[in-house]
Design a protein around this motif. Structure first.
Motif, PDB file in Angstrom:
ATOM      1  N   LEU A  60      27.809 -39.310  -7.565  1.00  0.00           N
ATOM      2  CA  LEU A  60      27.498 -38.423  -6.442  1.00  0.00           C
ATOM      3  C   LEU A  60      28.508 -37.290  -6.332  1.00  0.00           C
ATOM      4  CD1 LEU A  60      26.446 -40.841  -3.541  1.00  0.00           C
ATOM      5  CD2 LEU A  60      25.027 -39.129  -4.655  1.00  0.00           C
ATOM      6  N   PHE A  61      29.781 -37.632  -6.471  1.00  0.00           N
ATOM      7  CA  PHE A  61      30.832 -36.617  -6.368  1.00  0.00           C
ATOM      8  C   PHE A  61      30.695 -35.575  -7.474  1.00  0.00           C
ATOM      9  CE2 PHE A  61      35.199 -35.070  -6.941  1.00  0.00           C
ATOM     10  CZ  PHE A  61      35.511 -34.728  -5.637  1.00  0.00           C
ATOM     11  N   ALA A  62      30.455 -36.016  -8.705  1.00  0.00           N
ATOM     12  CA  ALA A  62      30.353 -35.085  -9.833  1.00  0.00           C
ATOM     13  C   ALA A  62      29.118 -34.197  -9.722  1.00  0.00           C
ATOM     14  CB  ALA A  62      30.323 -35.870 -11.143  1.00  0.00           C
ATOM     15  N   VAL A  63      27.981 -34.770  -9.336  1.00  0.00           N
ATOM     16  CA  VAL A  63      26.745 -33.986  -9.209  1.00  0.00           C
ATOM     17  C   VAL A  63      26.885 -32.934  -8.126  1.00  0.00           C
ATOM     18  CG1 VAL A  63      24.321 -34.127  -8.525  1.00  0.00           C
ATOM     19  CG2 VAL A  63      25.244 -35.771 -10.157  1.00  0.00           C
ATOM     20  N   CYS A  64      27.463 -33.321  -6.989  1.00  0.00           N
ATOM     21  CA  CYS A  64      27.597 -32.360  -5.885  1.00  0.00           C
ATOM     22  C   CYS A  64      28.614 -31.269  -6.205  1.00  0.00           C
ATOM     23  CB  CYS A  64      27.984 -33.099  -4.612  1.00  0.00           C
ATOM     24  SG  CYS A  64      26.694 -34.183  -3.976  1.00  0.00           S
ATOM     25  N   ILE A  65      29.641 -31.598  -6.985  1.00  0.00           N
ATOM     26  CA  ILE A  65      30.593 -30.561  -7.416  1.00  0.00           C
ATOM     27  C   ILE A  65      29.887 -29.534  -8.297  1.00  0.00           C
ATOM     28  CG2 ILE A  65      32.550 -30.167  -8.945  1.00  0.00           C
ATOM     29  CD1 ILE A  65      33.385 -31.023  -6.204  1.00  0.00           C
ATOM     30  N   CYS A  66      29.023 -30.000  -9.179  1.00  0.00           N
ATOM     31  CA  CYS A  66      28.268 -29.073 -10.032  1.00  0.00           C
ATOM     32  C   CYS A  66      27.313 -28.211  -9.208  1.00  0.00           C
ATOM     33  CB  CYS A  66      27.492 -29.856 -11.088  1.00  0.00           C
ATOM     34  SG  CYS A  66      28.529 -30.722 -12.296  1.00  0.00           S
ATOM     35  N   LEU A  67      26.686 -28.793  -8.206  1.00  0.00           N
ATOM     36  CA  LEU A  67      25.776 -28.016  -7.361  1.00  0.00           C
ATOM     37  C   LEU A  67      26.533 -26.996  -6.518  1.00  0.00           C
ATOM     38  CD1 LEU A  67      23.307 -30.805  -6.143  1.00  0.00           C
ATOM     39  CD2 LEU A  67      22.896 -29.059  -7.879  1.00  0.00           C
ATOM     40  N   MET A  68      27.727 -27.357  -6.043  1.00  0.00           N
ATOM     41  CA  MET A  68      28.507 -26.432  -5.222  1.00  0.00           C
ATOM     42  C   MET A  68      29.003 -25.231  -6.020  1.00  0.00           C
ATOM     43  SD  MET A  68      28.666 -27.360  -2.041  1.00  0.00           S
ATOM     44  CE  MET A  68      30.073 -26.417  -1.477  1.00  0.00           C
ATOM     45  N   SER A  69      29.082 -25.352  -7.342  1.00  0.00           N
ATOM     46  CA  SER A  69      29.540 -24.223  -8.154  1.00  0.00           C
ATOM     47  C   SER A  69      28.557 -23.061  -8.130  1.00  0.00           C
ATOM     48  CB  SER A  69      29.779 -24.683  -9.598  1.00  0.00           C
ATOM     49  OG  SER A  69      28.563 -25.138 -10.188  1.00  0.00           O
ATOM     50  N   TYR A  70      27.306 -23.315  -7.723  1.00  0.00           N
ATOM     51  CA  TYR A  70      26.302 -22.247  -7.627  1.00  0.00           C
ATOM     52  C   TYR A  70      26.312 -21.556  -6.262  1.00  0.00           C
ATOM     53  CZ  TYR A  70      24.396 -24.237 -11.918  1.00  0.00           C
ATOM     54  OH  TYR A  70      24.235 -24.697 -13.207  1.00  0.00           O
ATOM     55  N   ILE A  71      27.168 -22.008  -5.344  1.00  0.00           N
ATOM     56  CA  ILE A  71      27.247 -21.412  -4.012  1.00  0.00           C
ATOM     57  C   ILE A  71      28.242 -20.256  -4.036  1.00  0.00           C
ATOM     58  CG2 ILE A  71      27.798 -21.834  -1.587  1.00  0.00           C
ATOM     59  CD1 ILE A  71      25.281 -23.214  -2.487  1.00  0.00           C
ATOM     60  N   ASP A  72      27.793 -19.085  -3.584  1.00  0.00           N
ATOM     61  CA  ASP A  72      28.643 -17.898  -3.517  1.00  0.00           C
ATOM     62  C   ASP A  72      29.255 -17.817  -2.124  1.00  0.00           C
ATOM     63  OD1 ASP A  72      29.930 -15.529  -3.834  1.00  0.00           O
ATOM     64  OD2 ASP A  72      28.150 -14.319  -4.251  1.00  0.00           O
ATOM     65  N   THR A  73      30.522 -18.183  -1.995  1.00  0.00           N
ATOM     66  CA  THR A  73      31.164 -18.182  -0.683  1.00  0.00           C
ATOM     67  C   THR A  73      31.366 -16.768  -0.130  1.00  0.00           C
ATOM     68  OG1 THR A  73      33.319 -18.279  -1.799  1.00  0.00           O
ATOM     69  CG2 THR A  73      32.336 -20.373  -1.106  1.00  0.00           C
ATOM     70  N   SER A  74      31.565 -15.794  -1.009  1.00  0.00           N
ATOM     71  CA  SER A  74      31.735 -14.405  -0.541  1.00  0.00           C
ATOM     72  C   SER A  74      30.457 -13.885   0.093  1.00  0.00           C
ATOM     73  CB  SER A  74      32.153 -13.510  -1.710  1.00  0.00           C
ATOM     74  OG  SER A  74      33.370 -13.928  -2.266  1.00  0.00           O
ATOM     75  N   TYR A  75      29.323 -14.197  -0.495  1.00  0.00           N
ATOM     76  CA  TYR A  75      28.047 -13.780   0.081  1.00  0.00           C
ATOM     77  C   TYR A  75      27.827 -14.433   1.455  1.00  0.00           C
ATOM     78  CZ  TYR A  75      23.005 -13.270   0.656  1.00  0.00           C
ATOM     79  OH  TYR A  75      21.757 -12.991   1.153  1.00  0.00           O
ATOM     80  N   ILE A  76      28.176 -15.718   1.567  1.00  0.00           N
ATOM     81  CA  ILE A  76      28.033 -16.403   2.857  1.00  0.00           C
ATOM     82  C   ILE A  76      28.944 -15.773   3.896  1.00  0.00           C
ATOM     83  CG2 ILE A  76      28.405 -18.609   4.046  1.00  0.00           C
ATOM     84  CD1 ILE A  76      27.601 -20.027   1.495  1.00  0.00           C
ATOM     85  N   TYR A  77      30.171 -15.415   3.507  1.00  0.00           N
ATOM     86  CA  TYR A  77      31.120 -14.822   4.453  1.00  0.00           C
ATOM     87  C   TYR A  77      30.611 -13.487   4.988  1.00  0.00           C
ATOM     88  CZ  TYR A  77      35.410 -12.732   6.246  1.00  0.00           C
ATOM     89  OH  TYR A  77      36.341 -12.115   7.039  1.00  0.00           O
ATOM     90  N   HIS A  78      30.150 -12.618   4.106  1.00  0.00           N
ATOM     91  CA  HIS A  78      29.689 -11.299   4.558  1.00  0.00           C
ATOM     92  C   HIS A  78      28.366 -11.397   5.322  1.00  0.00           C
ATOM     93  CE1 HIS A  78      32.836  -9.002   2.585  1.00  0.00           C
ATOM     94  NE2 HIS A  78      32.656  -9.707   1.478  1.00  0.00           N
ATOM     95  N   THR A  79      27.547 -12.381   5.001  1.00  0.00           N
ATOM     96  CA  THR A  79      26.315 -12.575   5.761  1.00  0.00           C
ATOM     97  C   THR A  79      26.611 -13.026   7.186  1.00  0.00           C
ATOM     98  OG1 THR A  79      25.139 -13.176   3.736  1.00  0.00           O
ATOM     99  CG2 THR A  79      24.117 -13.801   5.832  1.00  0.00           C
ATOM    100  N   VAL A  80      27.543 -13.942   7.320  1.00  0.00           N
ATOM    101  CA  VAL A  80      27.914 -14.417   8.663  1.00  0.00           C
ATOM    102  C   VAL A  80      28.631 -13.312   9.437  1.00  0.00           C
ATOM    103  CG1 VAL A  80      29.366 -16.079   9.890  1.00  0.00           C
ATOM    104  CG2 VAL A  80      28.014 -16.829   7.942  1.00  0.00           C
TER     105      VAL A  80
END
Length: 550
Positions: free
Chosen positions: A112-132
């Motif tokens: 579970l930890f390894a799969v979720c780490i791989c999925l989180m690598s596709y999340i763009d935190t900069s895009y989320i920050y500027h959207t918020v």
């Protein structure tokens, strides 16, 4: 001017009336019990922050221990299980099982930890920050409140999802088609952990926007929003079990805030190239958010104790409950890992937060090259040392808390306290309330104590420290620790302190958990009948307006 004389009354002129109003006395010393109880409330209000911080601090250390376990010992246990799978032919020749249920449990957690780490690598935190950041102030305030509510809902339902996965993978009777059921539960658990990690990331990003805003209005509104929690909590009726659940929730929330502060600190320092001056600018705001959470908890618990007449010694009992969980979960015959038992008690799920911290650390710190690998090894070594040190600390404190709890219970059995009836117009609701002159009386009349304080008086207190042996000294904290965490969610009824149904529910819980103590069960049932009779007599006395003050 004289007052007209009436039947049965003597004459009184204006001067005599005025003189009487000036010279009549207050006989507070003749009603010591009533006013000493009020004075005790003031002392309890002032002592409450110290007691709650002791309990909260120990609970935060328990959460830290569970959280560090994911980064330190879980990878080693997963590696050990993988090595056993690699050496499968050797185990087949000896006709031994390849992996036991505990190692399956560790492998699923690692997957579970390894799969979720791989999925989180596709999340763009900069895009989320500027959207918020592009949203208006009122929208951000509403979004933050919605994220807080969603986080609590995810935490309550997420443990059930993980338990369903682990039970399906480790149950003894298995068929070939059950592997598809395990795979389905694994996918569902991965979706939950990933969704919860993204939810906390949005919450941390909203808080980061509030920190970086120029006028700090959003941060002030978020800090003031914590005080709304007082309004929704203090004006309800609670017993000691409900207060224990509130305390566990506050421990989890406080650790959650510390993790959010760590995420905000990492992202801000990475954006400003780890500038020390920016850290000093950020530090006062972080301290303000944490201090507001502390103050809200102090006032909330202080008024809950005042309105519901819960003794302040209850926090020592809660600490002892945590201590019993720590000690019993580290026995060789424990049915579950100590981290799982403690996390269930506190309602804390470490996997989503661990996934998020790993992702934020990976994108905030550069680990490239040989120096990066050296930093990773040193960081892992420091985390292992911190985990071992923290475990030694909480186990040592657990032994102290258990010893204090047993000694306090032995003293409570020896004390002979009496009940007094307080003025029905003294408290809200115009109801008669039972108050004890000694705090230990409340222990014997609470639905969470199961009449354990009325056991036979024992001279040997040291024999009561047995945890996994015979239960000679059965304290309320020990009784609570042996119940499942869900049993503590008892809804307070109209009369919390004298509810016979609540006592019957407690007896049923005790019968299901400890079937080998008939004397204790007989004592609890006898207490319920006696308490019902005393409640009936008090109600009859109130109807005849014969309230006596001692």
């Amino acid at each position: 001017m004289k007052v007209k004389e009436k039947k049965g009354h003597s004459k009184m002129n204006f001067f005599e009336y005025f003189t009487m109003e000036l010279t009549h006395g207050y006989f507070m010393d003749q009603n010591d019990t009533r006013y000493s109880e009020r004075r005790q409330r003031v002392y309890t209000f002032l002592k409450q922050p110290r007691e709650i911080e002791k309990m909260m601090g120990y609970g935060v250390l328990l959460c830290l221990d569970v959280f560090l376990y994911v980064f330190t010992f879980l990878p080693l246990r997963v590696i050990f299980a993988v090595l056993k799978i690699v050496l499968a032919p050797w185990y087949w020749l000896q006709r031994k099982p390849i992996v036991d249920p505990t190692q399956r449990y560790d492998l699923l957690k690692g997957a579970l930890f390894a799969v979720c780490i791989c999925l989180m690598s596709y999340i763009d935190t900069s895009y989320i920050y500027h959207t918020v950041r592009a949203q208006t102030l009122i929208k951000l305030y509403i979004i933050y409140n919605m994220l807080e509510v969603a986080d609590r809902l995810f935490s309550s339902f997420g443990q059930d999802i993980l338990d369903a996965l682990f039970l399906t993978a480790t149950e003894s009777k298995r068929r070939k088609r059950d592997i598809y059921k395990v795979l389905l539960h694994l996918i569902l658990a991965a979706i939950y952990v990933f969704a919860h990690a993204v939810l906390v990331l949005f919450e941390a990003t909203t808080l980061n926007v509030a920190f970086n805003s120029h006028n700090k209005v959003l941060l002030t509104v978020m800090m003031a929003n914590n005080f709304v929690e007082i309004k929704g909590t203090v004006f309800k009726k609670y017993d000691k079990n409900n207060l224990f659940q509130i305390s566990c929730s506050d421990v989890r929330e406080r650790f959650h805030y510390l993790v959010l502060m760590l995420i905000v600190l990492l992202r801000n320092m990475q954006q400003y190239s780890w500038n020390y001056e920016h850290f000093m600018d950020l530090l006062p705001n972080m301290i303000g958010v944490i201090c507001s959470e502390f103050i809200v908890d102090w006032f909330k618990h202080a008024f809950v104790l005042k309105f519901n007449h819960i003794p302040i010694d209850s926090y020592k009992e809660y600490r002892a409950t945590f201590a019993y969980d720590v000690v019993t979960s580290r026995n060789k015959g424990a049915i579950s890992d100590h981290s799982d038992i403690v996390s269930r008690r506190l309602g804390f799920i470490p996997l989503p937060l661990a996934v998020l911290i790993f992702h934020v650390t990976r994108i905030s710190i550069d680990f490239e090259g040989a120096a990066g690998y050296l930093v990773i090894l040193m960081g892992y070594f420091i985390l292992v040392l911190l985990k071992v040190l923290n475990s030694i600390l909480i186990v040592g404190q657990a032994c102290i808390y258990i010893s204090d709890d047993v000694q306090h219970e032995a003293q409570a059995r020896l004390s002979h306290s009496k009940l007094v009836v307080v003025d029905p117009f003294e408290q809200r609701g115009n109801k008669i309330i039972l108050i004890s002159e000694d705090q230990s009386v409340d222990r014997s009349y609470s639905s969470s104590n199961y009449c354990s304080s009325r056991q036979s008086e024992k001279k040997n207190v040291g024999s009561d420290l047995s945890v996994d042996g015979d239960h000679k000294g059965f304290t309320p904290a020990r009784a609570r620790s042996m119940r499942a965490p869900s049993v503590d969610h008892i809804v307070a009824t109209e009369n919390t302190l004298s509810n016979a149904k609540g006592d019957e529910l407690a007896i049923c819980a005790l019968e299901s958990d400890i079937p080998s103590h008939p004397k204790l069960l007989h004592c609890a049932k006898k207490k319920t009948k006696t308490f019902a009779l005393s409640e009936k007599s008090i109600q009859e006395g109130s109807e005849s307006n014969s309230v006596v003050f001692k």
